[in-house]
Design an enzyme around this catalytic site. Structure first.
Site, PDB file in Angstrom:
ATOM      1  N   LYS A 143      63.873  51.902  55.477  1.00  0.00           N
ATOM      2  CA  LYS A 143      64.019  52.609  54.119  1.00  0.00           C
ATOM      3  C   LYS A 143      64.577  51.309  53.368  1.00  0.00           C
ATOM      4  O   LYS A 143      64.521  51.247  52.197  1.00  0.00           O
ATOM      5  CB  LYS A 143      65.460  53.349  54.323  1.00  0.00           C
ATOM      6  CG  LYS A 143      65.954  53.743  52.775  1.00  0.00           C
ATOM      7  CD  LYS A 143      65.240  54.781  51.806  1.00  0.00           C
ATOM      8  CE  LYS A 143      66.020  54.929  50.624  1.00  0.00           C
ATOM      9  NZ  LYS A 143      65.890  56.135  49.841  1.00  0.00           N
ATOM     10  N   THR A 160      71.049  57.605  52.871  1.00  0.00           N
ATOM     11  CA  THR A 160      70.673  56.185  53.197  1.00  0.00           C
ATOM     12  C   THR A 160      71.896  55.410  53.606  1.00  0.00           C
ATOM     13  O   THR A 160      72.855  55.428  52.577  1.00  0.00           O
ATOM     14  CB  THR A 160      70.085  55.746  51.853  1.00  0.00           C
ATOM     15  OG1 THR A 160      68.888  56.309  51.527  1.00  0.00           O
ATOM     16  CG2 THR A 160      69.652  54.251  51.801  1.00  0.00           C
ATOM     17  N   LYS A 173      74.395  50.527  46.094  1.00  0.00           N
ATOM     18  CA  LYS A 173      74.767  50.913  47.574  1.00  0.00           C
ATOM     19  C   LYS A 173      73.752  50.301  48.360  1.00  0.00           C
ATOM     20  O   LYS A 173      73.723  49.571  49.449  1.00  0.00           O
ATOM     21  CB  LYS A 173      75.021  52.453  47.682  1.00  0.00           C
ATOM     22  CG  LYS A 173      74.883  52.796  49.127  1.00  0.00           C
ATOM     23  CD  LYS A 173      75.277  54.249  49.372  1.00  0.00           C
ATOM     24  CE  LYS A 173      73.810  54.907  49.049  1.00  0.00           C
ATOM     25  NZ  LYS A 173      73.026  55.424  49.938  1.00  0.00           N
TER      26      LYS A 173
END
Ligand code: NAP
Length: 292
Positions: free
Chosen positions: A175, A100, A243
């Site tokens: 995502k 990701t 993150k």
């Protein structure tokens, strides 16, 4: 059966590479800490290499599942002192990044691949450690249709649902939507369960009642009980979520799409990390409410 390389044998990559090997592909692995690669080969067969570039020369498909933007740039492009894969791959091969990371990094990999006739897909996953171990991940893919069609059978080794979202970067943007949904939802679930405990409700009965109704969610079904029990030593780490939300906030700002709740929850995760809970599961948001 294809020659497949898997770069990064972490919580996710280790079992994902295992499913590819179990399906019968010829798998070579690389892990920065070589001991994990040795363990993987002892368990699954195949072979390991000590740099990404050494691993990939012969490969039809190269997968990576590492960490943040600089980590993907290191393994794929050799930036930041890495020994990159894409420059060492054969033309016609396909690189699939399951990490990701930002849509910008997805674009950089795509351009680097294109220059060498290598198809590049950004293919972040959702479903956590359990999804990786069960081979039941959701995979959101960006990149060319031709590369997607070629890589689909291999992605299906670890993915129960593999969806092409569009061109390069669209997998990462999908995502981001996944993580934006989760952030607000877990805070709402934390507030409800914390309130239930404070009001001395029977939380087992509560979860039984509302997990079949309109408030139902994967988080409620899979994490509700452990949140009540204060168990967070598993799952998707707070620091990974920080993150991911940083990436969401940066990308949303580029599109002028406000994320007011996500921004607040990102701050809550920062607090948890500062309290020393960065490796705990994201459902530990409830902890902030209890300690305040
Ligand atoms: P992890 O357990 O911390 O493993 C990270 C892996 O990447 C390790 O193999 C690590 O090598 C390697 N790595 C990190 N930085 C590197 C670098 N600069 N150069 C070479 N190798 C590097 O992480 P994970 O949970 O598997 O997550 C991997 C990716 O999947 C992340 O992008 C994460 O956001 C995403 N993801 C995770 C989950 C989850 O539930 N865990 C769910 C969905 C998506 P070493 O062994 O040497 O440290």
């Amino acid at each position: 059966m294809a020659k497949v390389v898997f770069l990064g044998l972490g919580v996710m990559g280790y079992p994902m590479a295992g499913h590819i090997a179990t399906a019968g592909h010829d798998v070579t692995v690389y892990n920065r800490t070589t001991a994990k690669a040795e363990k993987w080969v002892a368990e699954h067969g195949g072979s390991y290499a000590v740099t990404p570039a050494d691993a990939v020369a012969d490969a039809d498909f190269v997968f990576s599942c590492v960490g943040d933007d600089p980590d993907v740039l290191a393994v794929a492009l050799g930036e930041n002192g890495g020994n990159g894969a894409i420059a060492a791959m054969k033309p016609g091969a396909i690189y699939v990044d399951n990490s990701t990371v930002s849509a910008d990094v997805a674009g950089q990999l795509y351009v680097a691949g294109k220059a060498r006739s290598i198809g590049v897909l950004d293919a972040p996953v959702s479903g956590g450690q359990a999804g990786a171990e069960n081979g039941a991940l959701t995979v959101m893919v960006g990149g060319d249709q031709v590369a997607f069609d070629a890589a689909l059978p291999v992605m299906e080794c670890y993915g129960a649902r593999v969806v092409r979202m569009g061109d390069a970067g669209k997998g990462q943007q999908a995502k981001m939507c996944n993580q934006i949904c989760i952030a607000g939802l877990v805070q709402g679930l934390s507030e409800a369960l914390n309130f239930a405990i404070a009001a001395d409700l029977d939380t087992d009965a509560l979860l039984e009642a509302i997990s079949g109704g309109a408030a139902q969610s994967w988080q409620m079904v899979n994490r509700g009980d452990t949140m009540v029990k204060n168990e967070f030593d598993f799952g998707f780490a707070v620091d990974w979520m920080r993150k991911d939300l940083r990436i969401c906030l940066e990308e949303a700002a580029r599109h002028d799409a406000p994320l007011p709740v996500t921004k607040i929850v990102a701050g809550y995760y920062d607090e948890l990390s500062q309290m020393g809970h960065g490796r705990n599961d994201t459902s530990s948001l409830i902890r902030r409410l209890r300690s305040s």
